[in-house]
Design an enzyme around this catalytic site. Sequence first.
Site, mmCIF file in Angstrom:
data_model
loop_
_atom_site.group_PDB
_atom_site.id
_atom_site.type_symbol
_atom_site.label_atom_id
_atom_site.label_comp_id
_atom_site.label_asym_id
_atom_site.label_seq_id
_atom_site.Cartn_x
_atom_site.Cartn_y
_atom_site.Cartn_z
ATOM 1 N N ASP A 100 2.425 -2.825 110.324
ATOM 2 C CA ASP A 100 2.325 -1.842 109.247
ATOM 3 C C ASP A 100 2.006 -2.621 107.969
ATOM 4 O O ASP A 100 2.828 -3.404 107.487
ATOM 5 C CB ASP A 100 3.662 -1.087 109.135
ATOM 6 C CG ASP A 100 3.618 0.053 108.122
ATOM 7 O OD1 ASP A 100 2.895 -0.062 107.123
ATOM 8 O OD2 ASP A 100 4.346 1.047 108.331
ATOM 9 N N LYS A 158 0.332 6.078 100.313
ATOM 10 C CA LYS A 158 0.864 5.177 99.294
ATOM 11 C C LYS A 158 -0.283 4.659 98.416
ATOM 12 O O LYS A 158 -0.941 5.446 97.782
ATOM 13 C CB LYS A 158 1.672 4.064 99.972
ATOM 14 C CG LYS A 158 2.662 4.594 101.038
ATOM 15 C CD LYS A 158 3.776 5.447 100.463
ATOM 16 C CE LYS A 158 4.471 6.323 101.488
ATOM 17 N NZ LYS A 158 5.089 5.658 102.604
ATOM 18 N N ARG A 181 -11.273 18.386 115.127
ATOM 19 C CA ARG A 181 -10.011 17.785 115.543
ATOM 20 C C ARG A 181 -10.258 16.366 116.035
ATOM 21 O O ARG A 181 -9.340 15.543 116.094
ATOM 22 C CB ARG A 181 -9.296 18.605 116.627
ATOM 23 C CG ARG A 181 -7.811 18.237 116.706
ATOM 24 C CD ARG A 181 -7.041 18.950 117.808
ATOM 25 N NE ARG A 181 -7.340 18.401 119.111
ATOM 26 C CZ ARG A 181 -7.802 19.098 120.152
ATOM 27 N NH1 ARG A 181 -8.022 20.393 120.043
ATOM 28 N NH2 ARG A 181 -8.053 18.501 121.293
HETATM 29 C C1 LIG Z 1 5.535 6.092 103.974
HETATM 30 C C2 LIG Z 1 5.457 5.052 105.025
HETATM 31 C C3 LIG Z 1 5.076 5.371 106.333
HETATM 32 C C4 LIG Z 1 4.824 6.783 106.774
HETATM 33 O O1 LIG Z 1 3.716 7.335 106.162
HETATM 34 P P1 LIG Z 1 3.577 8.933 105.894
HETATM 35 O O2 LIG Z 1 2.200 9.023 105.359
HETATM 36 O O3 LIG Z 1 4.654 9.311 104.957
HETATM 37 O O4 LIG Z 1 3.743 9.596 107.227
HETATM 38 C C5 LIG Z 1 4.956 4.336 107.230
HETATM 39 N N1 LIG Z 1 5.227 3.060 106.893
HETATM 40 C C6 LIG Z 1 5.624 2.723 105.652
HETATM 41 C C7 LIG Z 1 5.900 1.305 105.336
HETATM 42 C C8 LIG Z 1 5.754 3.704 104.685
HETATM 43 O O5 LIG Z 1 6.170 3.378 103.460
#
Ligand SMILES: *Cc1c(COP(=O)(O)O)cnc(C)c1O
Length: 384
Positions: free
Chosen positions: A179, A204, A56
């Site tokens: 992000d 992604k 974990r």
């Molecule tokens: C998909 C996404 C997230 C969240 O990610 P998950 O892996 O789906 O939890 C955060 N920021 C952006 C820009 C995203 O496209």
Amino acid sequence: MNSTDQQICMSAWDGPGAGPGAVAPPVYQTSLFAKPSFEEFVRQQAAEHENFVYSRGTNPTVAFLEERLALLEGGEAAKCFASGMGAIGAVLAGLLRGGDHVLFVNTVYGPTIELAQHLERFGVEHTVLADPTTGIEEHIRHNTALIYVESPGTMLMKVVDVPALTAVARRHGIRTVMDNTWSTPLFQKPLAAGVDLVVHSLTKYIGGHSDVIGGAVIGSRDTIRELFYQGHQLFGAVMSAMEASLVLRGLRTLPVRMEQHQRNALTVIDHLRAHPEVTAVHHPYADHGPDEVVITSQFSGFSGLLSFELREGTFARVSRFIDALRLFRIGPSWGGYESLVTSPMRSTDDPARGLGGLIRLSVGLEGAQSQIEDLDRAFASLAR
Ligand SMILES: *Cc1c(COP(=O)(O)O)cnc(C)c1O
């Protein structure tokens, strides 16, 4: 994209048991690591962030991925999570206290804002500054503890002047989080632009094969250690070794995939911009406007997520267009090998919300010619 990054993506396993020369990282499918003596166990558990004790917390396969991500972003350390939201949740819950204020800049990922709304019940305030080109400084409050930014956003792809934003934040002693999912570490380096922490959804482009959910946070050793003991260990959104090995497999082809996503996307954008049914295309490459200087200095390449506006963009026309596509499949998410389409429109009254006719494409790895043919089929269906 530089060649050092390409080498990092493809680096050979150098962790425990590297002796036999396995080129693919071993999957440490174990929940715990037994120690040779109780004294040794006590010593390692006291510094669990840097020892393998319990999965974990840390795991060799996951740690190998974390090291690659830290190197790619130019950060001292990284921590992986079970999802992008797991990473974002750990950052917001870990860095904020009741009474703090967060400023979100740009059209940030929807669930991130929903999380901020949830944190209101713990006394955390927030503001969303959806238009990143307006003054950021006026929105800073005496209790602003964090500025959270996405650049580009992932629906309208608006670009933020990140060095200008971090300069303002530093003047006010405010931490910044970015992000960087859209660009991947190959095309944009937020830490070099003064950002304190970078978050990613590994689901992604980095995973890239639409078969894994994951997230990561990259930053200074001290901040990552703090996030490890709180947001990671206590909330438990842990990435498994199997998931890490899938993300590592994605990482090895990330440089070639990103080149191809970019090539296809730019070809598709040129086609869309020339099409009479399209009134606007949103992507940093398509926005040859006032953002130009920002764009050339911040990006070393462009990914394949874009959106465009359909002329007379009613819900019916958008639906007809999307339903006529064959190669672009209908679904959420993006950044995988396959082309995808979606729209933020939810009902016929969406034009009132300013979303009229907006369609988002994740331009995949198929040939640009087949992608264009597919789009043309959908445009042709509008005339019928
Ligand atoms: C998909 C996404 C997230 C969240 O990610 P998950 O892996 O789906 O939890 C955060 N920021 C952006 C820009 C995203 O496209």
